[in-house]
Scaffold this active site. Structure first.
Site, PDB file in Angstrom:
ATOM      1  N   GLY A 474       0.780  -1.179   0.152  1.00  0.00           N
ATOM      2  CA  GLY A 474       0.041   0.007  -0.031  1.00  0.00           C
ATOM      3  C   GLY A 474       0.957   1.273   0.050  1.00  0.00           C
ATOM      4  N   GLY A 476       3.877   1.581  -1.415  1.00  0.00           N
ATOM      5  CA  GLY A 476       4.490   1.859  -2.621  1.00  0.00           C
ATOM      6  C   GLY A 476       5.199   0.945  -2.990  1.00  0.00           C
ATOM      7  CB  VAL A 478       9.941  -2.360  -0.957  1.00  0.00           C
ATOM      8  CG1 VAL A 478      11.247  -2.315  -0.063  1.00  0.00           C
ATOM      9  CG2 VAL A 478       8.970  -1.556  -0.133  1.00  0.00           C
ATOM     10  CG  ASP A 587      -1.208  -2.851   8.304  1.00  0.00           C
ATOM     11  OD1 ASP A 587      -2.255  -3.746   8.464  1.00  0.00           O
ATOM     12  OD2 ASP A 587      -0.777  -2.305   7.212  1.00  0.00           O
TER      13      ASP A 587
END
Ligand SMILES: *[C@@H]1O[C@H](CO)[C@@H](O)[C@H](O)[C@H]1NC(C)=O
Ligand SMILES: *[C@@H]1O[C@H](CO)[C@@H](O)[C@H](O)[C@H]1NC(C)=O
Ligand SMILES: *[C@@H]1O[C@H](CO)[C@@H](O)[C@H](O)[C@H]1NC(C)=O
Ligand SMILES: *[C@@H]1O[C@H](CO)[C@@H](O)[C@H](O)[C@H]1NC(C)=O
Ligand SMILES: *[C@@H]1O[C@H](CO)[C@@H](O)[C@H](O)[C@H]1NC(C)=O
Ligand SMILES: *[C@@H]1O[C@H](CO)[C@@H](O)[C@H](O)[C@H]1NC(C)=O
Ligand SMILES: *[C@@H]1O[C@H](CO)[C@@H](O)[C@H](O)[C@H]1NC(C)=O
Ligand SMILES: *[C@@H]1O[C@H](CO)[C@@H](O)[C@H](O)[C@H]1NC(C)=O
Ligand SMILES: *[C@@H]1O[C@H](CO)[C@@H](O)[C@H](O)[C@H]1NC(C)=O
Length: 743
Positions: A474, A476, A478, A587
């Protein structure tokens, strides 16, 4: 009566015929150079003088016997200073006669009244042009009183029948000046023996009419168009003649006293400039020009013609120089000699014509400054200087690069310059933008932070390539890479992510201060882009999610799982309580628990990640994985520490079941587990077979108990993270294992 009767009062108009010139005239052809001779170069026959006063006398002209061709003799009068040169075979008759002569206007009488004769005086000679200039007559007629007038006339005779001299028709004009005068030129067949009764023919005339005083206003200086001055061109070909001038007089005129005289002359064209005062006074022009007015004579070799092709030249052939040619005159008799083009000198003498060094006469023989002048026989070369092309004579030397090429090159250069400038502008813009982003993203705040590195985007650029890509979430993309000899994971937010600058900076500072063995360390960030890039420490074993459920599953004994659970809890504890500011993860899930080579877990993706995620619009995927999400949080929207505790409970479930927590109606891992636990206080059938060992069941039961507590829907029933950790720590201690990273 021995004298002719003098008629009384003969009124207007009266006509007077004057014989002005007699000339034998073969024709001419313009010729090559002689006047501008090299001083070394002889212009006369050997041993002959070449000058009279300051006048050059080139052969065929000459002064001493044997120094001239027949008809070309020049006499030099040394009683003048400078000496004056005269054409020997010529006569200027000066005569005066009065009105009564008109009664018997016979030439015999006219000539009989000749007062004086001289030869005509040379002004200069040009062999090249085949011409000479001499002083000619100005004839006049002046009123004495109302009835009588006196005329003073000069008559010039140029040679005898075979005279070399001819009045140039092109270079001379007939001029009349006076208040009322009709100037006429008559030609007469010249016969020295018969002075009178010769045929006469009007050749040309011009009229100046100012009879009415009012017309005087039309007389203007410089204008010779019939008011005070008239002018006529000589006709093309003049026969061998005596030339006569005729005046028409009207002496019953009030202007009589002030304008008594009229004049006629054959003069070099463009020489005379009419001026109104010339009409007034007595004998103004003859007094002004006592030696006469210049006129132009063409000369030629009179007796003979050029030899026909292939024919030997006559013995007295005049064109004796090499490098010369012969030209017949247009009159059909006589010829002239001329040097070839690009030769100069005297064609009438041996070796007279010599090559012209054109390079010394750039005015006449053009050779541009860009040319290199080189003389050669019969011409010259003017090639362009090295590196140029074109024609130096035409002055068209240009650089060898054609103009168009230069234009193109220039264009290319221009384009290049424009491109370079554009590039610089872009660079500046980019720099400015970079700076703006840096500031927007809280660069100034972060500069003060001790533990955070600020990377320039150029340093990160090489990392963003597909071979370095390790995942997408979510947040972006890596990528892994190496910065400062340290393996790093670079998180590049999906472009368009927006963060409040100070908030972001603060989060970064907070994160950078979160230094714990079980929390992924934030090394630095790059603020020079719109959405800041984050640089974390890189962990080689991937995420807990990978090793539990990924393709390359690794065997995980209970000890390892306990350890992972305990240490992860340790990290979360630290976040929740050991830092100055309470940090909520929001999260927690196996994918956000990373493992190093020794399977030491590190919590990742908290704080900033969530900030960024929240700012993005895809709430569903960003807020967090629904499978791990605290249902209370989902209901209230209030994130607390206990939300992380709930999520951690799910993680424990996954650790012991090795089943992925899925969120679908009625088949959720959590629900299944909780239902099973409710039924039999045990969920053994949900345990991962790999870790089910009778000696470990106690541990597993404890672990399950912790998970169930964490998953309580009553938030207050959930233990704190510290509590969870403490219990896990104890369990872990009691079940020590040695673990090795297999990657
Ligand atoms: C000769 O000299 C006179 C005066 O000294 C001058 O007017 C005339 O132009 C000269 N003629 C030539 C051909 O040089
Ligand atoms: C030279 O000119 C003078 C004056 O006009 C004249 O008296 C004289 O006879 C001339 N000499 C020659 C040789 O013609
Ligand atoms: C004009 O002048 C001439 C010569 O001077 C003279 O003989 C004649 O008588 C004059 N006539 C008149 C009308 O005066
Ligand atoms: C012509 O020029 C002269 C001087 O050269 C001057 O005296 C005269 O008035 C001028 N005539 C006219 C009509 O301008
Ligand atoms: C000159 O003209 C005037 C009038 O214009 C006239 O009276 C006179 O007779 C004329 N004289 C002659 C000699 O014609
Ligand atoms: C007449 O004018 C022309 C041009 O201005 C000049 O060259 C020439 O010498 C003048 N003629 C006289 C006689 O002054
Ligand atoms: C002209 O030519 C004729 C024959 O054609 C010859 O008798 C005479 O001597 C020549 N005269 C001159 C001046 O050359
Ligand atoms: C000149 O005239 C003669 C005789 O008319 C002729 O034979 C000769 O070819 C002419 N020469 C030239 C160059 O015109
Ligand atoms: C022709 O001109 C050249 C170059 O000036 C010279 O060397 C040669 O002697 C000339 N020939 C004759 C016959 O005059």
């Amino acid at each position: 009566m021995t004298t002719p009767s003098r008629p009384h009062s003969q009124p207007l108009p009266k006509i007077l015929l004057l014989v002005l010139l007699s000339a034998t005239i073969p024709h001419l052809i313009p010729e090559a150079a002689a006047a501008e001779q090299d001083e070394q170069q002889p212009i006369t026959l050997a041993g002959c003088p070449d000058k009279c006063g300051n006048i050059s006398i080139p052969y065929p002209f000459g002064m001493k016997p044997g120094c001239f061709r027949e008809g070309f003799q020049v006499t030099c009068n040394d009683s003048f200073n400078p000496h004056r040169a005269y054409v020997a075979d010529s006569r200027v008759y000066q005569s005066t006669f009065e009105e009564y002569d008109r009664v018997k206007p016979e030439f015999s009488e006219l000539w009989s009244r000749t007062l004086d004769t001289t030869a005509f005086e040379l002004i200069d000679i040009s062999i090249a042009n085949g011409e000479a200039r001499a002083y000619g007559a100005v004839s006049s007629v002046c009123s004495q009183n109302e009835t009588d007038y006196i005329s003073k006339n000069q008559h010039m005779k140029l040679g005898e029948k075979m005279s070399p001299f001819f009045l140039s028709t092109e270079r001379n004009v007939l001029i009349g000046v006076g208040w009322r005068v009709q100037t006429r030129v008559y030609s007469h067949l010249w016969s020295p023996s018969v002075h009178g009764n010769s045929q006469k023919e009007l050749i040309l005339s011009c009229l100046s009419d100012l009879a009415d005083p009012q017309l005087l206003a039309f007389a203007t200086n410089g204008s010779c168009k019939g008011r005070g001055c008239c002018e006529a061109a000589l006709p093309e070909a003049l026969p061998i003649t005596v030339l006569g001038l005729a005046f028409t007089m009207n002496n019953n005129n009030t202007l009589f006293k002030t304008n008594p005289c009229s004049y006629a002359m054959v003069v070099e064209s463009s020489w005379y400039n009419f001026s109104t005062p010339d009409m007034y006074g007595y004998e103004v022009l003859p007094n002004r020009y006592p030696r006469g007015v210049p006129f132009v004579i063409d000369f030629s070799i009179p007796n003979g013609s050029c030899p026909a092709k292939g024919q030997p030249p006559p013995s007295d052939y005049a064109c004796v120089s090499g490098n010369s040619s012969c030209a017949n005159t247009t009159t059909g008799q006589g010829y002239v000699c001329k040097c070839w083009d690009h030769y100069e000198g005297n064609p009438y003498i041996v070796n007279g014509c010599q090559d012209i060094n054109e390079c010394e006469l750039r005015d006449l023989y053009p050779c541009s400054a860009d040319g290199v002048c080189k003389n050669k026989l019969g011409g010259y070369d003017c090639p362009c200087k090295p590196g140029m092309k074109g024609d130096g004579i035409k002055g068209t030397c240009t650089d060898k690069f054609p103009a168009t090429a230069r234009v193109i090159l220039g264009g290319i250069g221009g384009v290049f310059i424009i491109a370079a400038i554009s590039f610089l502008i872009l660079l500046r813009k980019e720099k400015k933008k970079t700076r703006q982003f840096y500031e927007k993203n809280g660069g100034h705040t972060l500069e003060k932070a001790k533990f955070i590195k600020l990377f320039e985007k150029e340093r990160l650029k090489p990392i963003f390539k597909s071979s370095n890509f390790i995942g997408k979430g979510g947040f972006g993309e890596v990528y892994k890479g190496i910065l400062d000899n340290e393996p790093v994971a670079v998180k590049k937010p999906i472009s368009g992510s927006v963060l409040e600058n100070e908030q972001f900076a603060n989060e970064v500072i907070i994160q950078s201060q979160v230094i714990h063995k079980n929390i992924v360390r934030l090394i630095g960030c790059c603020l020079e882009v719109e959405a800041p890039i984050l640089v974390y420490e890189f962990l080689c074993s991937g995420s807990l999610d990978d090793i539990l459920h990924g393709k390359n599953k690794v065997p995980l004994n209970l000890g390892v799982r306990l350890s992972i659970a305990a240490e992860s809890a340790d990290g979360l504890v630290y976040m929740h309580s050991k830092t100055n500011i309470k940090i909520l993860h929001g999260d927690v899930k196996p994918a956000n628990i990373l493992l190093d080579e020794k399977f030491v877990p590190k919590i990742s993706d908290f704080g900033i990640s969530r900030l960024i995620a929240r700012d993005k619009h895809h709430t569903g995927s960003i807020i967090g994985d629904m499978s791990y999400m605290d249902p209370v949080y989902l209901q209230t929207g209030r994130l607390t520490e206990k939300s992380d505790v709930y999520s951690f409970g799910v993680v424990i479930l996954e650790l012991i079941s090795r089943k992925k927590a899925t969120h679908s109606e009625g088949s959720s891992l959590v629900i299944n587990f909780l239902e099973a636990y409710k039924k039999e206080r045990k969920a053994t059938h949900l345990f991962d077979k790999e870790i089910i060992a009778t000696e470990d069941l106690e541990v597993l039961d404890s672990l399950t108990g912790i998970a169930v507590e964490c998953l309580s829907l009553d938030v207050d029933q959930r233990p704190s993270m510290t509590d969870v950790f403490n219990r896990l720590f104890i369990l872990n201690q009691s079940h020590k294992s040695q673990l090795v990273c297999e990657l």
